[in-house]
Write an enzyme that holds these catalytic residues in place. Structure first.
Site, PDB file in Angstrom:
ATOM      1  N   SER A 135     -47.241  -3.826  -3.960  1.00 35.80           N
ATOM      2  CA  SER A 135     -47.247  -4.818  -5.020  1.00 35.80           C
ATOM      3  C   SER A 135     -48.662  -4.909  -5.576  1.00 35.80           C
ATOM      4  CB  SER A 135     -46.804  -6.162  -4.437  1.00 35.80           C
ATOM      5  OG  SER A 135     -46.913  -7.175  -5.396  1.00 35.80           O
ATOM      6  N   LYS A 161     -44.811  -1.994  -7.638  1.00 32.21           N
ATOM      7  CA  LYS A 161     -44.377  -3.227  -8.304  1.00 32.21           C
ATOM      8  C   LYS A 161     -45.595  -3.823  -8.996  1.00 32.21           C
ATOM      9  CE  LYS A 161     -43.541  -7.809  -6.293  1.00 32.21           C
ATOM     10  NZ  LYS A 161     -42.707  -8.585  -5.356  1.00 32.21           N
ATOM     11  N   LEU A 162     -45.449  -4.091 -10.275  1.00 37.78           N
ATOM     12  CA  LEU A 162     -46.545  -4.717 -11.021  1.00 37.78           C
ATOM     13  C   LEU A 162     -46.243  -6.187 -11.213  1.00 37.78           C
ATOM     14  CD1 LEU A 162     -47.039  -2.135 -13.954  1.00 37.78           C
ATOM     15  CD2 LEU A 162     -48.116  -2.135 -11.678  1.00 37.78           C
ATOM     16  N   LYS A 163     -47.225  -7.011 -10.947  1.00 36.42           N
ATOM     17  CA  LYS A 163     -47.090  -8.428 -11.246  1.00 36.42           C
ATOM     18  C   LYS A 163     -47.266  -8.610 -12.742  1.00 36.42           C
ATOM     19  CE  LYS A 163     -46.651 -10.364  -7.193  1.00 36.42           C
ATOM     20  NZ  LYS A 163     -45.525 -11.273  -6.918  1.00 36.42           N
ATOM     21  N   ASP A 189     -42.626  -7.985 -11.343  1.00 40.18           N
ATOM     22  CA  ASP A 189     -42.343  -9.289 -10.741  1.00 40.18           C
ATOM     23  C   ASP A 189     -43.032 -10.374 -11.559  1.00 40.18           C
ATOM     24  OD1 ASP A 189     -41.877 -11.492  -9.171  1.00 40.18           O
ATOM     25  OD2 ASP A 189     -42.984 -10.768  -7.426  1.00 40.18           O
ATOM     26  N   ASN A 191     -42.514 -13.818 -11.032  1.00 38.89           N
ATOM     27  CA  ASN A 191     -42.693 -15.091 -10.307  1.00 38.89           C
ATOM     28  C   ASN A 191     -42.417 -16.303 -11.199  1.00 38.89           C
ATOM     29  OD1 ASN A 191     -45.043 -13.295  -8.609  1.00 38.89           O
ATOM     30  ND2 ASN A 191     -43.636 -14.526  -7.402  1.00 38.89           N
ATOM     31  N   GLU A 214     -38.117  -8.730 -11.474  1.00 42.93           N
ATOM     32  CA  GLU A 214     -37.915  -9.736 -10.435  1.00 42.93           C
ATOM     33  C   GLU A 214     -38.255 -11.136 -10.957  1.00 42.93           C
ATOM     34  OE1 GLU A 214     -40.220  -8.675  -7.007  1.00 42.93           O
ATOM     35  OE2 GLU A 214     -39.642 -10.464  -5.884  1.00 42.93           O
ATOM     36  N   ASP A 239     -35.777 -13.538  -6.308  1.00 38.53           N
ATOM     37  CA  ASP A 239     -36.594 -13.806  -5.118  1.00 38.53           C
ATOM     38  C   ASP A 239     -36.573 -15.318  -4.877  1.00 38.53           C
ATOM     39  OD1 ASP A 239     -38.662 -14.269  -3.306  1.00 38.53           O
ATOM     40  OD2 ASP A 239     -40.256 -13.455  -4.528  1.00 38.53           O
ATOM     41  N   LYS A 263     -36.764 -12.425   1.832  1.00 39.88           N
ATOM     42  CA  LYS A 263     -37.940 -12.835   2.609  1.00 39.88           C
ATOM     43  C   LYS A 263     -37.439 -13.835   3.642  1.00 39.88           C
ATOM     44  CE  LYS A 263     -41.326 -12.632  -1.173  1.00 39.88           C
ATOM     45  NZ  LYS A 263     -41.919 -13.453  -2.252  1.00 39.88           N
ATOM     46  N   GLY A 291     -42.585  -9.458   0.599  1.00 38.37           N
ATOM     47  CA  GLY A 291     -43.751  -9.659   1.448  1.00 38.37           C
ATOM     48  C   GLY A 291     -44.496 -10.903   1.015  1.00 38.37           C
TER      49      GLY A 291
HETATM   50  O1  NPG Z   1     -47.286  -7.031  -0.148  1.00 35.87           O
HETATM   51  O2  NPG Z   1     -47.005  -8.840   1.060  1.00 35.87           O
HETATM   52  C1  NPG Z   1     -47.161  -8.252  -0.024  1.00 35.87           C
HETATM   53  C2  NPG Z   1     -47.193  -9.075  -1.276  1.00 35.87           C
HETATM   54  C3  NPG Z   1     -45.968  -8.867  -2.077  1.00 35.87           C
HETATM   55  O3  NPG Z   1     -46.116  -9.473  -4.338  1.00 35.87           O
HETATM   56  C4  NPG Z   1     -45.918  -9.821  -3.206  1.00 35.87           C
HETATM   57  N1  NPG Z   1     -45.640 -11.075  -2.885  1.00 35.87           N
HETATM   58  O4  NPG Z   1     -44.027 -13.178  -5.167  1.00 35.87           O
HETATM   59  O5  NPG Z   1     -43.330 -11.639  -3.861  1.00 35.87           O
HETATM   60  C5  NPG Z   1     -44.238 -12.338  -4.299  1.00 35.87           C
HETATM   61  C6  NPG Z   1     -45.655 -12.116  -3.826  1.00 35.87           C
HETATM   62  C7  NPG Z   1     -46.335 -13.245  -3.176  1.00 35.87           C
HETATM   63  C8  NPG Z   1     -47.540 -13.008  -2.607  1.00 35.87           C
HETATM   64  C9  NPG Z   1     -45.807 -14.473  -3.092  1.00 35.87           C
HETATM   65  C10 NPG Z   1     -48.229 -13.999  -1.979  1.00 35.87           C
HETATM   66  C11 NPG Z   1     -46.483 -15.460  -2.454  1.00 35.87           C
HETATM   67  C12 NPG Z   1     -47.690 -15.213  -1.894  1.00 35.87           C
END
Ligand code: NPG
Length: 372
Positions: A135, A161-163, A189, A191, A214, A239, A263, A291
């Site tokens: 990610s 995966k790109l935020k 993703d 969020n 996502e 998610d 998760k 994750g």
């Molecule tokens: O590789 O553990 C990892 C991070 C993956 O992008 C990732 N997590 O929204 O899924 C998510 C995001 C996240 C990271 C969410 C940190 C909350 C805290």
């Protein structure tokens, strides 16, 4: 199983690089670990709550507080605190899935160590290794993003995966697709950073043939996701919205998503995570393991979960060095783009005492059965 003591330990671990999402930047992790100790074994749990309530309503101080005041007293009342009794015993406490999951994980680890069984075998793993995705956070510029993706691909990651967020979506996705070609397994993703009014804008991502988008909309907006799904060619993955197996069943029934990110912390534990997996499998909906920037403890459990049969897409289960200079367990290492599922009893890993001592910021021990 008998438990004599519970330790709530807080550690602080700096990330190798700050990680920016649509809800903020993480530069280090303030992590709550739970250790249960009995006469025959100890077990470790990791709470994935962040320092601030920006991913979901949970936050690490709140998780420690609810564990101390409300969850442990309920577990103390059990004659046998086996992991399978944790969910039912804590069900009358609303919410707090990450806090509940950490307790269940610690008890499951101890229980499986006594039984000589691995997390993977207990959950139903069918693979000895799992494909690793990575990610990639929001960056200051597209060239910087391309360099980061390049380095991860060089290391062997099998999907990226790109935020994304408004203002950082079509341009970075297009740049990554053009630079690394059609063969790259790519997803994004958001969020929860968009609204249904952004549907036409999000449809501009369709030509880039991504695996999925996502959580584009708010977590409680299943209807909006169902509407959006009809307007996008890119499959929607949820998610934040998937808080339980029942929530997963409802999302699928409403046509709100075609893929699910699992998760354990978000759904209240690894046993509920397995039920989410089963609900999706029964509907032919693929899942993958999310994750939360875990240490090797949470990673061990995630990798075991990701070895279940319906985890058919690479997860956010990256190698330890993507996150930490020094993990608190033996590091998870990328091998041909995969991580090995641990083979020792329980989690199969435990914290290194020196690494733990170095990162600890506080520790509190509670005798089982007493509230102070
Ligand atoms: O590789 O553990 C990892 C991070 C993956 O992008 C990732 N997590 O929204 O899924 C998510 C995001 C996240 C990271 C969410 C940190 C909350 C805290």
């Amino acid at each position: 199983m008998k438990v004599e003591e519970v330790e709530l330990r807080r550690i602080r671990l700096p990330l190798v690089t700050p990680f920016t999402t649509s809800f903020g930047t993480e530069a280090d992790r303030d992590i709550l670990l739970v250790k249960v100790t009995g006469p025959d074994a100890e077990g470790w749990g990791e709470c994935v709550a962040l320092a601030e309530p920006v991913y979901s309503s949970e936050y690490v101080d709140g998780a420690a507080d609810v564990i101390r005041r409300h969850l442990l007293p309920r577990l103390f009342a059990l004659s046998d605190p086996a992991a399978r009794f944790v969910g039912p015993a804590l069900a009358d406490v609303k919410g707090h899935p990450m806090a509940k999951a950490a307790l269940e994980m610690a008890l499951l680890d101890a229980e499986l160590r006594i039984a000589g069984m691995t997390f993977g075998a207990y959950l139903g793993a069918v693979r000895g290794r799992v494909p690793a995705g990575v990610s990639v956070g929001i960056m200051a510029s597209v060239p910087q993003l391309l360099d980061a993706v390049d380095a991860y691909l060089e290391q062997g990651y099998l999907r990226v995966k790109l935020k994304i967020q408004p203002g950082w979506d079509v341009e970075p996705v297009q740049a990554v697709r053009e630079r690394f070609g059609d063969g790259l397994a790519l997803q994004v993703d958001a969020n929860t950073a968009y609204t249904l009014a952004d549907a036409r804008h999000l449809a501009r991502l369709d030509p880039f043939d991504m695996l999925l988008i996502e959580q584009p909309l708010a977590e409680d907006d299943l209807a909006g996701h169902a509407t959006l799904a009809k307007q996008l060619r890119t499959p929607i993955c949820l998610d934040e919205s998937i808080t339980s197996a029942r929530a997963a069943a409802e999302a699928l029934a409403r046509g709100a998503c075609a893929v699910v990110n699992i998760k354990a912390g978000r759904v209240g534990g690894y046993l509920e995570a397995r039920r989410v997996h089963d609900v999706c499998a029964a509907s032919g909906v693929p899942v993958w393991c999310g994750g939360m920037l875990e240490t090797g403890l949470g990673r061990a459990a995630n990798v075991a979960l990701a070895a279940l049969p319906n985890f058919s897409l690479p997860g956010d289960t990256s190698a330890s060095d993507r996150y930490w200079r020094h993990d608190i367990t033996v590091p998870f290492i990328l091998n041909e783009g995969h991580l090995a599922v641990p083979t020792g009893p329980g989690l199969g890993v435990a914290p290194d005492p020196d690494a733990l001592a170095e990162s600890t910021t506080s520790s509190e021990r509670l005798r089982w059965g007493t509230s102070g």
